[in-house]
Design a protein around this motif. Structure first.
Motif: not given
Ligand SMILES: NC(=O)C1=CN([C@@H]2O[C@H](COP(=O)(O)OP(=O)(O)OC[C@H]3O[C@@H](n4cnc5c(N)ncnc54)[C@H](OP(=O)(O)O)[C@@H]3O)[C@@H](O)[C@H]2O)C=CC1
Ligand SMILES: CC(C)CCC[C@@H](C)[C@H]1CC=C2C3=C(CC[C@@]21C)[C@@]1(C)CC[C@H](O)C(C)(C)[C@@H]1CC3
Length: 418
Positions: A271, A304, A311, A314, A338, A348, A375, A378, A382-383, A390
């Motif tokens: 990174y 972001f 979320k 909530f 939501l 997302h 970055y 990649y 990844l996303l 997810d």
């Molecule tokens: N810099 C990096 O290398 C990385 C950064 N990230 C960042 O990390 C953060 C977290 O990522 P990640 O854990 O993948 O994903 P999220 O934080 O988006 O979590 C996904 C979960 O959120 C819940 N969800 C999904 N949709 C909704 C909705 N509409 N309303 C309420 N809950 C919802 C679900 O879980 P449930 O309903 O069970 O609560 C789902 O499994 C992100 O901002 C991402 O960009 C991620 C990976 C690498």
């Protein structure tokens, strides 16, 4: 001990063969990138630079430094916490407790480093040690994953992650078997996800900035931008530390090689590639372009932060006044989804903001070097893969309600595109 037949989750990441390949490919890629970064005009797709000798790749001092860094961060983790947060419900409906000391660890590390530098600590020499440090971090990640795997052999079935327990040694070692390996309040996955790698990343960036100042008299504007943007990202992660408790890594994934290597080696050493790139050759940037890049980063950050700040509260408390007015749909599990605000724009939105920021981090390096976009490329892969994982998990959790959500919010990450 694997769970009984029938309760096994479908294999992810392409199964055991792909897991084995990734365990080899990820460290090889990281070392390739580190070598390319210091080889003058850094070319992502150019021929691999000649292999360095063992003395350049390994040093016991680097291992000592790596362990001392982990020890320092572990000590800061254990300092009295301003708050102790609760995680999401576990299978047995209990909740784990997590100390919120991340931001304080960042500030104290900055103070210690500041004191060290003013007492003559040669921080600008750190970039010369990146290769042996990366080797030490990789070895530490490998040994930690081995210990975690062994620990999971005696863990109760209720402590195991939904994935990572296929019965295939390589696959389970890669994905991680235990969901929340911890000793009392010391949670290994939570600690590694946020502290040594993230804080190490900005420290490497700072060392590169100081090295550039040594080389050229002062750091370039491009180097300031990359340092500033990435410091903001790390400071944000630690300030909103609690939000990590609702991410896929904490809720769903076990702690194995993927996260141990990702957190301890991949994050700090890959990174920081943009800052590594900026040492050779100089990238002159004017203020108009710099302001435009700042604007892109600000837009990404706004999306972001906005999405994650809807979320997380909530999920902790749906009647929290900050999110109580948002429209939701019910699911058979009792949890709601939501469907308005950021989560009504795409499924997302936090990934979208993160990707826009990733682009802003590469732009200060110019548009002619694919290397500085590593970055971004990649991270997109990844996303997209993460979003797909997810999506499948949410479909399994929420069934019809998820179909309804997907109907109402048809785009996954980029509105009208994907
Ligand atoms: N810099 C990096 O290398 C990385 C950064 N990230 C960042 O990390 C953060 C977290 O990522 P990640 O854990 O993948 O994903 P999220 O934080 O988006 O979590 C996904 C979960 O959120 C819940 N969800 C999904 N949709 C909704 C909705 N509409 N309303 C309420 N809950 C919802 C679900 O879980 P449930 O309903 O069970 O609560 C789902 O499994 C992100 O901002 C991402 O960009 C991620 C990976 C690498
Ligand atoms: C090396 C492999 C290909 C994959 C390893 C993936 C890991 C590097 C990432 C998985 C999820 C992460 C998150 C962050 C950093 C990267 C890893 C560990 C995160 C801590 C970055 C800062 C953010 O604000 C966050 C939301 C807290 C992130 C959480 C997920």
């Amino acid at each position: 001990m694997a769970p009984p037949q029938g309760s096994r989750a479908p294999l992810e990441f392409g199964g055991p063969l792909a897991a084995a390949a990734l365990m080899l490919l990820l460290p090889v890629t990281m070392f390739h990138l580190l070598l390319v970064a210091r080889s003058g005009p850094a070319r992502l797709l150019g021929p691999p630079p000649s292999l360095p000798g063992l003395e350049e790749l390994w040093s016991p001092w680097a291992l000592l430094l790596c362990l001392a860094w982990l020890g320092l961060q572990a000590a800061l983790y254990l300092l009295p916490a301003r708050k102790v947060a609760e995680g999401q419900d576990l299978k047995d409906k209990s909740r784990l407790r997590y100390p919120i000391t991340g931001f304080q660890a960042l500030v104290l590390t900055a103070l210690l480093v500041g004191l060290g530098v003013s007492a003559g600590l040669p921080l600008s020499a750190l970039p010369e040690m990146l290769l042996p440090l990366a080797s030490a971090a990789t070895l530490t990640a490998f040994i930690s994953s081995l210990l975690l795997y062994l620990r999971a052999l005696v863990a109760p079935a209720s402590a195991l992650a939904p994935g990572g327990n296929s019965g295939n040694l390589i696959y389970d070692f890669f994905l991680g078997r235990e969901l929340n390996p911890r000793i009392w309040l010391f949670d290994f996955k939570y600690f590694c996800e946020l502290r040594p790698g993230l804080i190490g990343w900005v420290l490497i960036n700072l060392a590169l900035l100081m090295q550039e100042a040594d080389l050229r008299g002062s750091p370039s504007l491009a180097m300031w931008l990359v340092n500033g943007f990435q410091l903001l990202y790390v400071a944000d992660a630690l300030w909103y530390e609690e939000a990590v408790l609702t991410t896929m890594d904490i809720i769903h994934d076990g702690f194995g090689f993927m996260l141990a290597f990702g957190d301890l080696a991949w994050v700090p050493f890959t990174y920081s590639l943009q800052a590594q790139f900026l040492l050779y050759p100089p990238q002159p940037r004017g203020w108009p372009l710099a302001s435009f890049i700042c604007l892109i980063n600000a837009v990404g950050y706004y999306i972001f932060r906005g999405a994650n700040s809807q979320k997380n509260p909530f999920r902790n408390n749906p009647s929290d006044p900050r999110v109580a007015d948002l429209e939701t749909i019910s699911t058979a599990t009792g949890r709601r989804l939501l469907v308005s605000g950021w989560w009504g724009m795409v499924r997302h939105p936090n990934y979208l903001g993160d990707l826009i920021m990733a682009l802003a981090w590469s732009l200060p390096c110019g548009v002619f070097h694919l290397f500085s976009y590593f970055y971004f490329l990649y991270f997109t892969a990844l996303l997209v893969h993460r979003e797909d994982r997810d999506e499948r998990q949410c479909l399994q959790k929420y069934g019809l309600a998820w179909h309804e959500y997907s109907r109402r919010v048809p785009y996954r990450i980029v509105p009208y595109v994907y």
